[in-house]
Design an enzyme around this catalytic site. Sequence first.
Site, mmCIF file in Angstrom:
data_model
loop_
_atom_site.group_PDB
_atom_site.id
_atom_site.type_symbol
_atom_site.label_atom_id
_atom_site.label_comp_id
_atom_site.label_asym_id
_atom_site.label_seq_id
_atom_site.Cartn_x
_atom_site.Cartn_y
_atom_site.Cartn_z
ATOM 1 N N ASP A 147 -3.984 -5.606 -1.684
ATOM 2 C CA ASP A 147 -4.212 -4.599 -0.658
ATOM 3 C C ASP A 147 -5.613 -4.683 -0.052
ATOM 4 O O ASP A 147 -5.778 -4.652 1.174
ATOM 5 C CB ASP A 147 -3.983 -3.202 -1.246
ATOM 6 N N TRP A 173 -1.557 -0.455 2.411
ATOM 7 C CA TRP A 173 -0.617 -1.543 2.691
ATOM 8 C C TRP A 173 0.335 -1.746 1.518
ATOM 9 O O TRP A 173 1.501 -2.098 1.720
ATOM 10 C CB TRP A 173 -1.369 -2.817 3.053
ATOM 11 N N ASP A 174 -0.125 -1.532 0.293
ATOM 12 C CA ASP A 174 0.791 -1.546 -0.850
ATOM 13 C C ASP A 174 1.869 -0.478 -0.685
ATOM 14 O O ASP A 174 3.060 -0.723 -0.932
ATOM 15 C CB ASP A 174 0.022 -1.282 -2.151
ATOM 16 N N ILE A 175 1.453 0.715 -0.304
ATOM 17 C CA ILE A 175 2.405 1.819 -0.171
ATOM 18 C C ILE A 175 3.393 1.531 0.946
ATOM 19 O O ILE A 175 4.619 1.673 0.782
ATOM 20 C CB ILE A 175 1.646 3.132 0.076
ATOM 21 N N GLY A 223 5.840 -1.171 -0.140
ATOM 22 C CA GLY A 223 6.867 -0.686 -1.056
ATOM 23 C C GLY A 223 7.970 0.057 -0.339
ATOM 24 O O GLY A 223 9.157 -0.114 -0.635
#
Length: 409
Positions: A138, A167-169, A172
């Site tokens: 991220d 960006w991870d969220i 996902g």
Amino acid sequence: MTSDRATRAGRPLHGVRVLELSSYVATPLCGLTLAQLGADVIRVEAPGGAPDRTRLPTTDDGCSYYWTGLNKGKRAIAVDLSTHEGQEVVADLADDADIVIANGPYKGLVTAEALRARNPRLVHVRLSGTWDGGASVDYLAQAKVGFQHVTGPRGHAAPVNHVLPAWDIAAGLYLATGVLAALRERDGTGVGTSITLALEDVAFATAGNLGLLTQAQLDPTPRGPDGNYVYGTYGRDFALADGHRIMLVVLTARHWHALLEVTGLRAAVAGLEEALQIDLDDEQVRYAHRDVISALLEPWFARHDLAGLAEILAGRKVLWSVYRTVEEAAGQLGDNPLFAELDQPGIGTHLAPGSPLVFDARRPAPLPAPSVGEHTHEVLADRLGADRYTKLLKSRVVDSADNPLRETA
């Protein structure tokens, strides 16, 4: 899949089986989202646990608040995928699975190609770092896309990172959306698909969709950091008489006029508009003159404490919120039906969130995250047969939370 409405209430993915071969944020969040929608998510980890099981923040005993939060309601089995025997175990499980979630360059029997050759109905999703398959995380994606150079105090030259792994969220949730689309397609065709997503593509797509990259290509004027002002409209923070700070946002002319009414600044603003020959009902004009507006508002907010401000603004069409610390926010959860009491082994009893999605006014309560290999026996023992299961336990190709058969050196 069962048709029992009582069992499935609020759990539209009841009966869907997911194998999750992942760690850290994005892919576990995809699995969590599916689990909260009712899917049976089986997390596959190496014996001893995944590397993120001890990631900060942790209890004094080393149990990760972070890990347990992202893995609520899943089952966990321990399988060594570096061995051919371990790959066989997972490939066998995938024969009956609907979805495999992966974020590693798995080889041998557990590649997307190998698993889908055995089970053409399988939906396989894989997260990479970059569009060409390279590694990224991220904060590297944050650095590449430019948001950190428009974050921070006005005039601040250095980039400012954000603590939220945005960006991870987003990745996902993109993955979960892709899974649902693929399941819908499979309902019509009977055939699964392979979905790939690059973390950095999520960042670049978002920056493009919000117009930042287009602006940067076509407008030579660089956009720099602007403190706590909201870009493109009027919004910023204000200090109150008691030391609290609040965030104010004015999106529409209605919000603007409600603010002028409650602050008693209508006449002053009318004089300002006449002097400058401007119309502050226009959102872009308010943004262009944000410093002048703030100079008028700062003394008014500075004369009020939080309780007095809340009383004055009650029922008004004014968008505002007090800034809370994380600790203060955690003390305000009891009235929110998103949260329910959860007894998490290793953590203790606390209020934990379920899914933000509500189906027919139903929201299933959160379930605990699993310990390493907690469900190995119930998932694998009958499927593998007693002899094969015992042999794999002895060699630790698979492991369970209560394995008495581990080979000793």
